[in-house]
Design an enzyme around this catalytic site. Structure first.
Site, PDB file in Angstrom:
ATOM      1  N   GLY A 200      17.554  45.984  70.331  1.00  0.00           N
ATOM      2  CA  GLY A 200      17.354  44.953  71.346  1.00  0.00           C
ATOM      3  C   GLY A 200      18.688  44.591  71.967  1.00  0.00           C
ATOM      4  O   GLY A 200      19.725  45.149  71.604  1.00  0.00           O
ATOM      5  N   GLY A 202      21.992  42.282  73.127  1.00  0.00           N
ATOM      6  CA  GLY A 202      22.892  41.336  72.478  1.00  0.00           C
ATOM      7  C   GLY A 202      22.463  39.904  72.733  1.00  0.00           C
ATOM      8  O   GLY A 202      22.479  39.064  71.827  1.00  0.00           O
ATOM      9  N   VAL A 205      18.610  39.648  70.625  1.00  0.00           N
ATOM     10  CA  VAL A 205      18.612  39.877  69.166  1.00  0.00           C
ATOM     11  C   VAL A 205      19.962  39.480  68.549  1.00  0.00           C
ATOM     12  O   VAL A 205      20.012  38.818  67.500  1.00  0.00           O
ATOM     13  CB  VAL A 205      18.271  41.348  68.849  1.00  0.00           C
ATOM     14  CG1 VAL A 205      18.363  41.605  67.348  1.00  0.00           C
ATOM     15  CG2 VAL A 205      16.883  41.685  69.360  1.00  0.00           C
ATOM     16  N   GLY A 206      21.056  39.864  69.227  1.00  0.00           N
ATOM     17  CA  GLY A 206      22.389  39.544  68.690  1.00  0.00           C
ATOM     18  C   GLY A 206      22.562  38.043  68.540  1.00  0.00           C
ATOM     19  O   GLY A 206      23.004  37.547  67.497  1.00  0.00           O
ATOM     20  N   GLU A 244      35.804  42.898  64.965  1.00  0.00           N
ATOM     21  CA  GLU A 244      36.667  44.033  65.311  1.00  0.00           C
ATOM     22  C   GLU A 244      36.512  44.195  66.825  1.00  0.00           C
ATOM     23  O   GLU A 244      35.465  44.616  67.299  1.00  0.00           O
ATOM     24  CB  GLU A 244      36.192  45.274  64.540  1.00  0.00           C
ATOM     25  CG  GLU A 244      37.285  46.293  64.351  1.00  0.00           C
ATOM     26  CD  GLU A 244      37.376  47.251  65.512  1.00  0.00           C
ATOM     27  OE1 GLU A 244      38.114  46.922  66.469  1.00  0.00           O
ATOM     28  OE2 GLU A 244      36.737  48.299  65.475  1.00  0.00           O
ATOM     29  N   CYS A 278      38.629  51.703  70.664  1.00  0.00           N
ATOM     30  CA  CYS A 278      39.265  50.380  70.624  1.00  0.00           C
ATOM     31  C   CYS A 278      40.761  50.463  70.335  1.00  0.00           C
ATOM     32  O   CYS A 278      41.531  49.652  70.835  1.00  0.00           O
ATOM     33  CB  CYS A 278      38.567  49.484  69.620  1.00  0.00           C
ATOM     34  SG  CYS A 278      38.291  50.266  68.036  1.00  0.00           S
ATOM     35  N   GLU A 378      41.889  45.582  78.665  1.00  0.00           N
ATOM     36  CA  GLU A 378      41.327  46.781  78.049  1.00  0.00           C
ATOM     37  C   GLU A 378      40.445  47.481  79.086  1.00  0.00           C
ATOM     38  O   GLU A 378      39.476  46.899  79.577  1.00  0.00           O
ATOM     39  CB  GLU A 378      40.489  46.393  76.823  1.00  0.00           C
ATOM     40  CG  GLU A 378      39.963  47.607  76.092  1.00  0.00           C
ATOM     41  CD  GLU A 378      39.200  47.241  74.823  1.00  0.00           C
ATOM     42  OE1 GLU A 378      38.319  46.375  74.878  1.00  0.00           O
ATOM     43  OE2 GLU A 378      39.490  47.845  73.773  1.00  0.00           O
TER      44      GLU A 378
HETATM   45  P1  NDP Z   1      29.677  44.343  74.028  1.00  0.00           P
HETATM   46  O1  NDP Z   1      30.665  43.566  73.287  1.00  0.00           O
HETATM   47  O2  NDP Z   1      28.800  43.621  74.991  1.00  0.00           O
HETATM   48  O3  NDP Z   1      28.720  45.148  73.003  1.00  0.00           O
HETATM   49  C1  NDP Z   1      28.913  45.279  71.610  1.00  0.00           C
HETATM   50  C2  NDP Z   1      27.693  44.809  70.838  1.00  0.00           C
HETATM   51  O4  NDP Z   1      27.561  43.384  70.979  1.00  0.00           O
HETATM   52  C3  NDP Z   1      26.383  45.385  71.351  1.00  0.00           C
HETATM   53  O5  NDP Z   1      25.497  45.593  70.277  1.00  0.00           O
HETATM   54  C4  NDP Z   1      25.893  44.272  72.249  1.00  0.00           C
HETATM   55  O6  NDP Z   1      24.524  44.303  72.531  1.00  0.00           O
HETATM   56  C5  NDP Z   1      26.275  43.056  71.450  1.00  0.00           C
HETATM   57  N1  NDP Z   1      26.338  41.829  72.223  1.00  0.00           N
HETATM   58  C6  NDP Z   1      26.628  41.673  73.528  1.00  0.00           C
HETATM   59  N2  NDP Z   1      26.574  40.371  73.884  1.00  0.00           N
HETATM   60  C7  NDP Z   1      26.234  39.684  72.763  1.00  0.00           C
HETATM   61  C8  NDP Z   1      25.995  38.321  72.491  1.00  0.00           C
HETATM   62  N3  NDP Z   1      26.094  37.392  73.437  1.00  0.00           N
HETATM   63  N4  NDP Z   1      25.648  37.969  71.232  1.00  0.00           N
HETATM   64  C9  NDP Z   1      25.537  38.891  70.266  1.00  0.00           C
HETATM   65  N5  NDP Z   1      25.735  40.204  70.470  1.00  0.00           N
HETATM   66  C10 NDP Z   1      26.090  40.603  71.707  1.00  0.00           C
HETATM   67  O7  NDP Z   1      30.407  45.502  74.785  1.00  0.00           O
HETATM   68  P2  NDP Z   1      30.024  46.168  76.199  1.00  0.00           P
HETATM   69  O8  NDP Z   1      29.039  47.224  75.934  1.00  0.00           O
HETATM   70  O9  NDP Z   1      29.652  45.151  77.218  1.00  0.00           O
HETATM   71  O10 NDP Z   1      31.422  46.782  76.615  1.00  0.00           O
HETATM   72  C11 NDP Z   1      32.292  46.009  77.421  1.00  0.00           C
HETATM   73  C12 NDP Z   1      33.710  46.184  77.000  1.00  0.00           C
HETATM   74  O11 NDP Z   1      33.870  45.783  75.641  1.00  0.00           O
HETATM   75  C13 NDP Z   1      34.234  47.601  77.013  1.00  0.00           C
HETATM   76  O12 NDP Z   1      34.616  48.008  78.275  1.00  0.00           O
HETATM   77  C14 NDP Z   1      35.378  47.498  76.054  1.00  0.00           C
HETATM   78  O13 NDP Z   1      36.475  46.954  76.721  1.00  0.00           O
HETATM   79  C15 NDP Z   1      34.891  46.516  75.028  1.00  0.00           C
HETATM   80  N6  NDP Z   1      34.339  47.202  73.827  1.00  0.00           N
HETATM   81  C16 NDP Z   1      35.116  47.303  72.736  1.00  0.00           C
HETATM   82  C17 NDP Z   1      34.661  47.979  71.636  1.00  0.00           C
HETATM   83  C18 NDP Z   1      35.496  48.132  70.423  1.00  0.00           C
HETATM   84  O14 NDP Z   1      35.293  49.070  69.655  1.00  0.00           O
HETATM   85  N7  NDP Z   1      36.406  47.245  70.147  1.00  0.00           N
HETATM   86  C19 NDP Z   1      33.348  48.624  71.600  1.00  0.00           C
HETATM   87  C20 NDP Z   1      32.566  48.417  72.798  1.00  0.00           C
HETATM   88  C21 NDP Z   1      33.077  47.729  73.859  1.00  0.00           C
HETATM   89  P3  NDP Z   1      23.923  45.178  73.743  1.00  0.00           P
HETATM   90  O15 NDP Z   1      23.077  46.155  73.040  1.00  0.00           O
HETATM   91  O16 NDP Z   1      23.133  44.241  74.595  1.00  0.00           O
HETATM   92  O17 NDP Z   1      25.040  45.791  74.488  1.00  0.00           O
END
Ligand code: NDP
Length: 474
Positions: A200, A202, A205-206, A244, A278, A378
């Protein structure tokens, strides 16, 4: 087309509470390849209930038993390793060879490693106190898309070994490997409720997991924005939150370094997984005296990073994960040009010969200054910024002049000098002269890169509560 129409809750595949689904798109072909349930807060709550109910027995099970379950999971995944690698390439776009090693073999090694890590549970005596380690409880694992199974495993394996039960919410962009993991969980017969999967968004479900009073800990990997949000929500019930997050990691090349080795390794590190890593080294810091040579070498070296079909076996880089991510990265490249950085190679246009797919050309900028957006934010795409510095003091200052602090690299012919500089860098991991990968060394961030550690013993300790049992003085 893969249709996954159920969630894995309480040891069973169950119908989701809502009707909606999420589509999974292959970023190389732009085709919809799968659909998974768009779970809701009600599904999250059912999963948390199951995890809570399973907790006491799982926590009380002998450690060796929990370790044996991890071995079974690793064996079950191993039997489907090729399917996993192909699935991850289809949902993420990483070239298949790399998916086999980094996205599949490495997570399996990590599960095996935890299954052997039994010596971290020793009780300790502090005077009359007996200090024991106990599992923190129900853990919500929220994971991103860039190394999907690896990031799941870095949370789920130590959590289960510690005696925690888990609810996993994978990224909606790359949920398929998590479904395969749940298939294996079901196949091996892990006790009901110990591992639960709710796909689901973020937001739905998140956030439901982060709010839920019966969740004791959130282990999150992703953007700083979402990490901040889960921390805010978790604060209401004083949850433990391990984060992280992102990075803007510097590769600091000192004036006595092997320049060619430093540049080759930095390009590799920056461009792997199309820059969606990351701890990617996205800022290359070189002394002014070596600047022209560094620029020439980086321009030449970048040519080796061919872009193309990740299933084809030729290209070093596949597409980015989504159209949105591709657009974000293109916008950053344009911003770099607009703010006066010099484009050495690459650019924001679609790579030649690839009409379809969310590809971005490997891009190198020089004449980047520390205040430019591309040096600060980033990007999460294949974009390297070369920055020059006058002396070691300035190099360290620029390296540390960032909101992030996940990783860094130092290059020098003098190992002692490199060590001294490494100690001055505010980052959780510093590689010296291409320091070897280490799957049991702690990994995690300073500053806005996060606040927990993953991998090895430190990654396991995140999931412990520590209890002191006090006896009367003898
Ligand atoms: P997100 O931080 O949005 O996604 C990571 C996870 O968090 C996903 O499972 C996401 O769900 C969930 N999530 C998103 N919003 C919420 C919330 N409000 N509450 C709880 N959980 C949530 O990353 P993005 O995909 O938007 O990527 C955007 C940027 O983030 C990238 O360009 C990069 O800069 C950074 N990033 C960094 C990572 C790392 O390894 N440090 C990994 C991924 C991204 P959902 O399934 O809806 O996406």
């Amino acid at each position: 087309m893969i249709i996954r129409d159920r969630l894995y809750i309480d040891g069973q595949w169950v119908t989701a509470a809502g009707q909606k689904t999420l589509q999974v798109v292959n970023p190389a072909t732009e085709e919809v390849i799968a659909a998974v349930p768009a779970g809701t807060a009600a599904d999250a709550a059912a999963a948390v209930r199951a995890a809570r109910a399973a907790f006491a027995d799982w926590a009380a099970a002998p450690l060796e038993e929990r370790a044996a379950w991890l071995k079974k999971l690793a064996a079950g995944l191993q039997a489907r390793a090729e399917e996993l690698a192909t699935l991850i390439t289809a949902e993420l776009g990483m070239p298949l060879d790399l998916s086999r090693s980094i996205q599949t073999a490495m997570p399996l090694d990590i599960i095996e490693g935890y299954a052997d890590m039994l010596d971290c549970f020793q009780d300790e005596h502090i005077d009359s106190a007996l200090v024991v380690r106990e599992p923190v409880g129900v853990v919500a694992c929220i994971t991103p898309w860039n190394y999907p199974l690896l990031q799941v495993v870095l949370k789920v394996a130590p959590a289960l070994l510690a005696g925690c039960t888990v609810v996993l919410k994978p990224s909606e962009l790359t949920p398929l490997d998590a479904f395969l993991l749940a298939d294996v969980v079901a196949e091996v017969g892990l006790p009901a409720g110990v591992f639960n999967l709710v796909s689901g968004s973020g937001e739905e479900v998140g956030e439901a997991l982060a709010r839920h009073p019966e969740v004791d800990m959130i282990s999150f990997t992703g953007s700083t924005r979402a990490g901040r949000r889960v921390s805010e929500l978790g604060a209401a019930t004083i949850k433990r939150v391990a984060l992280e997050l992102g990075g803007k990691s510097p590769a600091l090349v000192l004036d006595d370094a092997d320049l060619s080795a430093a540049i080759e390794a930095t390009l590799d590190n920056c461009f792997i997984n199309s820059g969606q890593t990351c701890d990617a080294m996205t800022r290359l810091l070189v002394p002014e005296a070596l600047y022209e040579r560094a620029v020439a070498m980086a321009t030449e070296g970048a040519k080796a990073f061919t872009v193309g079909d990740p299933m084809g076996g030729e290209a070093k880089l596949g597409p980015l994960v989504s159209a949105r991510q591709q657009q974000r990265v293109r916008d950053y490249i344009q911003k770099g040009i607009a703010e006066g950085a010099q484009l050495l190679c690459g650019g924001s246009e679609q790579p030649a010969g690839l009409e379809l797919g969310y590809y971005v050309q490997p891009t190198v900028f020089c004449r980047v200054t520390p205040e430019m957006t591309i040096a600060r934010e980033e990007i999460f795409g294949p974009v390297l910024s070369i920055i020059s510095y006058k002396d070691e003091e300035e190099a360290v200052r620029i390296a540390n002049d960032t909101d992030y602090g996940l990783a860094a690299a130092v290059w020098s012919a003098d190992e002692q000098r490199a060590h001294a500089v490494a100690r001055r860098l505010r980052a959780g991991q510093v590689a010296i002269n291409g320091g070897a990968d280490n799957l049991i060394a702690p990994f995690g961030g300073y500053k806005q890169s996060g606040n927990g550690r993953e991998m090895g013993r430190y990654g396991l300790e995140e999931f412990f509560e520590v209890k002191a049992i006090l006896s009367p003085q003898k």
